[in-house]
Motif scaffolding. Structure first.
Motif, mmCIF file in Angstrom:
data_model
loop_
_atom_site.group_PDB
_atom_site.id
_atom_site.type_symbol
_atom_site.label_atom_id
_atom_site.label_comp_id
_atom_site.label_asym_id
_atom_site.label_seq_id
_atom_site.Cartn_x
_atom_site.Cartn_y
_atom_site.Cartn_z
ATOM 1 N N MET A 291 40.883 46.310 34.530
ATOM 2 C CA MET A 291 40.958 45.104 34.601
ATOM 3 C C MET A 291 42.609 45.342 34.527
ATOM 4 O O MET A 291 43.075 45.821 33.802
ATOM 5 N N TYR B 39 39.472 43.603 38.097
ATOM 6 C CA TYR B 39 38.964 42.091 37.183
ATOM 7 C C TYR B 39 40.561 42.203 36.969
ATOM 8 O O TYR B 39 41.633 42.584 36.592
ATOM 9 N N HIS B 40 41.308 40.485 36.853
ATOM 10 C CA HIS B 40 42.051 40.372 36.714
ATOM 11 C C HIS B 40 41.728 39.451 35.589
ATOM 12 O O HIS B 40 41.515 38.151 35.804
ATOM 13 N N GLN B 41 42.459 39.262 34.396
ATOM 14 C CA GLN B 41 42.905 38.556 33.269
ATOM 15 C C GLN B 41 44.263 38.158 33.144
ATOM 16 O O GLN B 41 44.841 38.989 33.311
ATOM 17 N N LYS B 42 44.435 37.029 32.853
ATOM 18 C CA LYS B 42 45.688 35.683 33.323
ATOM 19 C C LYS B 42 46.657 35.936 32.112
ATOM 20 O O LYS B 42 47.763 36.899 32.467
ATOM 21 N N ASP C 249 34.401 35.985 32.629
ATOM 22 C CA ASP C 249 35.162 34.864 31.406
ATOM 23 C C ASP C 249 35.807 33.764 32.788
ATOM 24 O O ASP C 249 36.072 34.095 33.889
ATOM 25 N N ASP D 139 38.413 31.752 32.609
ATOM 26 C CA ASP D 139 39.730 32.167 32.697
ATOM 27 C C ASP D 139 39.676 33.468 33.420
ATOM 28 O O ASP D 139 41.671 33.179 33.876
ATOM 29 N N ASP D 140 39.588 34.142 34.550
ATOM 30 C CA ASP D 140 39.680 34.860 34.681
ATOM 31 C C ASP D 140 38.858 34.923 36.523
ATOM 32 O O ASP D 140 38.314 33.868 36.302
ATOM 33 N N ASP E 248 32.384 43.334 23.851
ATOM 34 C CA ASP E 248 32.360 43.871 24.980
ATOM 35 C C ASP E 248 32.056 45.440 24.838
ATOM 36 O O ASP E 248 31.097 46.189 25.408
ATOM 37 N N THR F 88 35.564 45.381 30.929
ATOM 38 C CA THR F 88 34.734 44.236 32.100
ATOM 39 C C THR F 88 33.629 45.632 32.812
ATOM 40 O O THR F 88 33.957 46.024 33.003
ATOM 41 N N ARG G 299 46.021 37.281 28.016
ATOM 42 C CA ARG G 299 45.424 38.334 26.124
ATOM 43 C C ARG G 299 45.648 37.033 25.064
ATOM 44 O O ARG G 299 46.376 36.329 24.846
ATOM 45 N N ILE H 174 45.917 42.813 33.035
ATOM 46 C CA ILE H 174 46.512 41.938 32.396
ATOM 47 C C ILE H 174 47.094 41.446 32.733
ATOM 48 O O ILE H 174 48.332 41.819 32.315
#
Length: 228
Positions: free
Chosen positions: A115, A201-204, A89, A91-92, A179, A156, A206, A117
């Motif tokens: 991932m 994987y890093h999600q800023k 994505d 923004d990740d 997903d 992911t 949620r 968050i």
């Protein structure tokens, strides 16, 4: 585009400035990487000019699911050679353990990356091959081979391109998230999978970003005023 890539990232985007960070993280790998950026009916801008970055645009608004399929279709139409296909994505971001997982678990068809968050510190999935390093190899495999538990946080993955193409896998909308739908479709088609347990994987934050038809950005997109 004549070279063969180890991995190809497809990044659907609605034009967030943080797209640059996502692309940089995808390129910052120690193996040959192609990045295909698909603007979902948004004006194309190129935050990074690189011979291994391709920018596309959909003809109409098709959401992230449709943008991912368009990127995949472009690979097929242009006869791109790649061992793996991954989705990120805009923004990740990812780190280099992404490629390390692909190398370590090369005998599997679907590799589920863990991932983090940042907003909550939560790790998804909560268990995998590397979760309990002191356990036996057999128990590590038992954890890694279980299907991801469906919840309202996505998972992911990377997919072996030749198998993905052979099984005619397509992204489609699903509940709770698309997903899990695509992972289920891959596993049900006979593709093997493993959860690495590694944070790659890093999600800023949620959030259901851009979920509503008339909203290009989600409520947490405070950087939208700085759009290039």
């Amino acid at each position: 585009m004549e070279m063969e890539y180890f991995n190809t990232f497809i990044i659907p985007t609605i034009g967030r400035p943080v797209l640059e960070r996502a692309i940089k993280s995808a390129l910052d790998q120690h193996r040959e990487t192609l990045v295909v950026v698909v603007f979902d009916n948004e004006e194309i801008f190129e935050p990074i000019k690189n011979k291994n970055v391709v920018y596309l645009k959909t003809d109409k608004h098709v959401w992230a699911v449709g943008a991912r399929n368009k990127g995949y279709d472009w690979l097929i139409e242009n006869k791109i050679k790649t061992k793996w296909i991954s989705f990120l994505d805009d923004d990740d971001y990812v780190d280099k353990t992404w490629t390390e997982s692909l190398e370590e678990f090369k005998d599997y068809d679907v590799i589920v990356h863990s991932m983090k968050i940042h907003e909550t510190g939560r790790i998804v999935p909560t268990e995998g091959y590397h979760t309990k390093p002191n356990t036996s190899h057999e128990n590590k495999l038992n954890m890694g081979l279980r299907r991801p538990i469906r919840n309202y946080v996505g998972c992911t993955c990377s997919y072996r391109f030749i198998k993905y193409k052979e099984k005619s896998i397509r992204w489609k909308s699903g509940i709770p998230t698309c997903d899990f739908t695509i992972v289920d479709d891959c596993i049900n088609s006979g593709m093997s999978h493993i959860k690495t347990g590694r944070i790659s994987y890093h999600q800023k934050i949620r959030g259901l970003t851009g979920f509503h038809t008339k909203r290009k950005f989600g409520p947490h997109d405070k950087w939208k005023k700085n759009k290039k």
